[in-house]
Design a protein around this motif. Structure first.
Motif: not given
Lengths: 350, 273
Positions: A66-71, A74, A97, A101, A104, A253-255
Motif C-alpha cells: 500500500d501507499s500513503v494515499e491508498w492504505e 482495511s 497500531v 484500533e 475496531e 470496503i464496507l464498515p
C-alpha cells in the motif's frame, strides 16, 4: 460460528448463473448488510467472497503493498475477517497500531477468535517492566513458526514494513520462508496443513532491494491504488510452474470489513459535467468570422508547412547541384565600393 | 488559532478529536504557522500541552502566541504548558554530571541510538499526577520539528520509534495497572526537502504519514513566490475506517497576514477576483 462454510466451487457456480433471483441467497451472518446491487444479492456477495477466497487460496505469503494515499490495513482486516469466518485460526502480529484500533470494526465473534500478539505497546522494551513480549519482534516471529496444532492457520503481519525497519532483511526473509513452509514434522503422520501469511508492506519506505526480495517470496501480490475516491487492487498470482496471472479489481470496503466489488473497469462515479449546462461555443458572438468554409478547410489541410521535411524537399536539396540555381542575386557595384574582401574596412596601412 | 483553518478541519477547541496523530509537513515553504495554530488551539481548549521546541526560542513562540490570543508564559506558570526549549537545554547537556539523564542525551552520544530519554521526558510531562491535573483536558504533544533530529545525527528509524512510543503512551488508552485514559493527540512538523537522494528524510516522512490520521501539507506555489498567495495547503484524511468525510483530500491556498491566515479555494484569491 455455527454456519457451514461453503466450498469455493459452489460459490463459483452460483455467481456464474447470472443475476437470477431463483438462486438462494448465501447465508448472511448477523451484522453483515445485504448487498443490494442490480445484479442480485447472491451474486454480488458471491463475487466479493470469491475475490477474498482467491486471495486466501493456497498457503504461502500474500503481500499487500500500500501507499500513503491508498492504505491497505482495511483490506488486511477484511482478509482476516474472512479467514475467521472460514473457521481458521488467525494470529495477528500488531506492530503499528494498538490492539484496540485493530480490533475496531470487527464483530465480537471475530474478535474472540482472533489471537493478537501485541508488539505495539512496548516493542523495544523501553519500559523495562517485563510486559514486553520475550525476544523482541524476531522472537515473536520465530515462536509463531512452531506449530501450534492441526488445522489451517492464517498469520497476519501488521506490518512487514515495521519488521523490515527493525530487522535485517535477510533474517526477515528467512523467517518468513520458514513461517509459510510449515511442512509436517518427521514424526507426524498428519497431512501438510497450509499456513498462510498476510503481510502489509508500505512501499515507499523501502528501497527496491528489500521490496523485490519480499516480492519473490510471495505467492500473491496485491498492489493498492485507485483514482478519485475509488480504490483498486492489482493482484498478481504466482503459481508454481505456471505463468504469473494478474487482474485488476475495483472495490470498496464496507464498515464491517466485507468487500463490495465494482467490476473490472473504473466505476461510473467519475464526476460528469452537469448535463443541464451545455458547453458554450466561444466563437458564437464575435464580430468577425472564425469559422472556415469547406473550401478553406480543404486548402488549409493541403498546405505543406514550409519547414516540413518531405520527400520533395529532400529531392530538391539533393539535386541542387545538377539543376540551375533557383535564386539569383543581381549586384551592381557602386563607384566607391571596394570589392576586395581582404580589407573590407579599408584601414590597413600596407 | 486560525478560525478558518479550524473550520476547514472541522474541529473546534471544545470538540477536538481524541487519540490522533496530526502530521504537519512543509515543502519549499515555511509551515511553522501550522505549529502556532495548533499550539494556540490546544491551549485554548484547556488541554495539557507538552511542547518540544527544537527550532525556536520560547520568546518567539510567546510573541506569536500573543498575537493569536494565548500567553505561553501564563500557561507555563499554571502548569498547562510544559516547554522543552531545545536551543537552551542543548547546552545544559554538556554541563550535567555523567549519570543524570537529560531529554537531549543523544547529543552527547557518538552514535545516537535511541530517543528514549526524550520519550521519558514526554511521558513524565503528560502523565496526570492525580488531583491537580484534573483541571486539564486530554494531553497533547507538539514537536517542532522532527527533521532537526535527523540533522542532529539521529537515524530515521530512531525518530519513528520515538513517535511510535509517544503514540502508544499519549494516544492510546493504557490498560493494566495504569488506569489513566490519556487519549491525547500528537502534532509534529516534518520538512520535506524534496531531495530524492535524502533517503532518511524520505523514510521519516513516509513512515510518519503512514502512522498519522491527518496530514497537512503546506507547499510553495509551483510557479514561485507570489505576494498575495503564499502557498498551498493540502489536507489528507487517513482514518483507517472508511471515511465519513466528504472527501479524502482537499487543497486550499492561503495567505499569511499579521494575525491570521486566510484560506481560499485554488485560484480564488481575493486579490485576483
Amino acid at each position: 460460528m455455527g454456519h457451514s462454510v461453503t466450498p469455493p466451487s459452489r460459490l463459483g457456480r452460483l455467481s456464474e448463473g447470472g443475476g437470477t433471483m431463483d438462486a438462494p441467497p448465501l447465508p448472511l451472518e448477523a451484522g453483515q448488510p445485504a448487498v443490494t446491487s442490480s445484479e442480485g444479492v447472491g451474486e454480488a456477495t458471491g463475487r466479493s467472497r470469491e475475490m477474498l477466497e482467491s486471495l486466501l487460496g493456497p498457503g504461502g505469503l500474500v503481500l499487500l503493498r500500500d501507499s500513503v494515499e491508498w492504505e491497505g490495513r482495511s483490506l488486511l482486516k477484511a482478509l482476516v475477517r474472512q479467514a475467521v469466518l472460514r473457521g481458521e485460526r488467525v494470529h495477528v502480529l500488531g506492530c503499528e497500531v494498538s490492539e484496540e484500533e485493530f480490533r475496531e470494526g470487527f464483530d465480537p465473534g471475530t474478535n474472540n477468535r482472533l489471537v493478537y500478539h501485541d508488539l505495539f505497546r512496548d516493542p523495544l522494551n523501553w519500559s523495562n517492566t517485563g510486559e514486553a513480549l520475550p525476544g523482541g519482534p524476531l522472537g515473536v516471529l520465530r515462536a509463531m513458526c512452531r506449530r501450534t496444532g492441526p488445522g489451517p492457520v492464517t498469520i497476519a503481519l501488521d506490518s512487514l514494513s515495521w519488521l523490515l525497519l527493525h530487522l535485517p532483511c535477510t533474517t526477515l526473509c528467512q523467517t518468513l520462508h520458514a513461517l509459510s513452509r510449515q511442512d509436517s514434522r518427521p514424526d507426524d503422520s498428519s497431512p501438510v496443513e497450509h499456513v498462510r501469511v498476510l503481510g502489509l508492506l508500505h512501499e515507499e519506505l523501502h528501497g527496491p532491494g528489500p521490496v523485490e526480495a519480499l516480492s519473490t517470496l510471495a505467492q500473491i501480490e496485491v498492489t493498492l491504488s485507485g483514482t478519485g475516491d475509488q480504490a483498486s487492487a492489482h493482484i498478481l498470482y504466482r503459481r508454481p510452474q505456471h505463468r504469473p496471472t494478474h487482474k485488476i479489481q475495483w472495490f470498496t470496503i464496507l464498515p464491517d470489513f466485507s468487500l463490495d466489488l465494482q467490476g473490472g473497469s473504473p466505476p461510473k462515479s467519475q464526476p460528469h459535467p452537469d448535463p443541464r449546462t451545455h458547453p458554450v461555443d466561444p466563437a458564437t458572438h464575435l464580430t468577425f468570422n472564425l469559422h472556415l468554409s469547406k473550401k478553406e478547410k480543404e486548402a488549409k489541410d493541403s498546405l505543406t508547412l514550409p519547414f516540413q521535411f518531405s520527400s520533395e524537399k529532400q529531392q530538391a536539396l539533393l539535386c541542387r547541384g545538377l539543376g540551375q540555381a533557383t535564386s539569383h542575386i543581381f549586384y551592381e557595384p557602386d563607384a566607391y565600393d571596394d570589392l576586395d574582401q581582404e580589407d573590407p574596412d579599408d584601414d590597413l596601412d600596407i | 488559532m486560525f478560525p478558518e483553518l479550524s473550520d476547514l478541519l472541522n474541529a473546534s477547541p471544545d470538540r477536538a478529536e481524541p487519540g490522533k496523530l496530526t502530521l504537519l509537513c512543509d515543502a519549499e515553504t515555511d509551515g511553522s504557522f501550522l505549529v502556532h495554530h495548533f499550539l494556540s488551539f490546544y491551549l485554548k481548549a484547556h488541554c495539557k500541552v507538552c511542547f518540544v521546541a527544537l527550532v525556536q526560542s520560547f520568546s518567539h513562540y510567546n510573541i506569536v502566541g500573543q498575537k493569536l490570543g494565548v500567553s505561553l508564559t501564563t500557561a507555563r506558570e499554571r502548569g498547562q504548558l510544559v516547554f522543552l526549549e531545545g536551543l537552551r537545554s542543548a547546552v545544559d547537556v554538556f554541563f550535567r554530571a555523567e549519570g543524570e539523564a537529560h531529554p537531549l542525551q543523544f547529543l552527547r552520544e557518538a552514535k545516537a541510538a535511541s530517543l528514549q530519554p526524550l520519550y521519558e521526558f514526554v511521558r513524565e510531562a503528560l502523565e496526570p499526577v492525580d488531583q491537580r491535573e484534573a483541571a486539564w483536558k486530554r494531553p497533547v504533544l507538539l514537536v517542532d520539528d522532527l527533521s532537526v533530529l535527523l540533522s542532529l545525527g539521529v537515524g530515521a528509524v530512531a525518530v519513528l520509534d520515538f513517535v511510535h512510543y509517544c503514540r502508544a503512551c499519549v494516544c492510546c488508552r493504557l490498560r493494566g495497572f495504569r488506569l489513566c485514559l490519556l487519549q491525547g493527540n500528537i502534532v509534529a512538523l516534518v520538512h520535506d526537502s524534496g531531495d530524492a537522494e535524502d533517503e532518511e528524510s524520505g523514510v521519516l516522512l513516509n513512515g510518519l504519514s503512514h502512522q498519522s490520521h491527518l496530514v497537512l501539507r503546506a507547499e510553495g506555489l509551483a510557479t514561485g513566490f507570489c505576494r498575495d498567495v503564499h502557498g498551498q495547503l493540502r489536507v489528507l484524511w487517513r482514518t483507517p475506517s472508511p471515511p465519513a468525510q466528504r472527501g479524502r483530500s482537499l487543497t486550499f491556498q492561503y495567505k499569511i497576514q499579521d494575525k491570521s491566515v486566510s484560506f481560499f479555494a485554488k485560484g480564488l484569491s481575493p486579490a485576483v477576483l
